[in-house]
Design an enzyme around this catalytic site. Structure first.
Site, PDB file in Angstrom:
ATOM      1  CB  CYS A  24      17.732  20.046   4.797  1.00 26.20           C
ATOM      2  SG  CYS A  24      16.236  20.373   6.656  1.00 26.20           S
ATOM      3  CB  CYS A  43      16.897  16.608   6.132  1.00 25.25           C
ATOM      4  SG  CYS A  43      15.337  17.921   5.862  1.00 25.25           S
TER       5      CYS A  43
END
Length: 99
Positions: free
Chosen positions: A24, A27
């Site tokens: 991600c 993230c």
């Protein structure tokens, strides 16, 4: 991480739980922001939950988007926020919870 282990980790006054995944992009942007928050807020605990490895926690907390950060005071969920935001947004929530 199993739910029982997770609950044992919620022993502090304020805990942020970061639901993330290694693939991600947002993230990855969020990680240094959370590290700065922890440095600048003594007593703040951060738990990182890899969604690929913790399906039971993802289901238990209804996580649909990552990154998602869930704020706990003790074992009680106070607030949650999804997406990579600026550090000031997270600090604003922390300050509000502390006061």
């Amino acid at each position: 991480m199993e739910i029982l282990d997770f609950v044992k980790e919620l022993d502090g006054d304020l805990t942020l739980v970061d639901f993330w995944a290694p693939w991600c992009g947002p993230c990855k942007v969020l990680h240094p922001i959370l590290n700065n928050l922890q440095t600048n807020n003594p007593g703040l605990k951060i738990i990182k939950v890899n969604v690929d490895e913790s399906n039971s926690l993802v289901a238990e907390f209804g996580i649909r988007n990552i990154p998602s950060v869930v704020f706990f005071s003790g074992e009680k969920e106070i607030e949650r926020i999804s997406g990579a935001h600026q550090e000031s947004k997270f600090q604003e929530i922390i300050d509000r919870i502390k006061n």
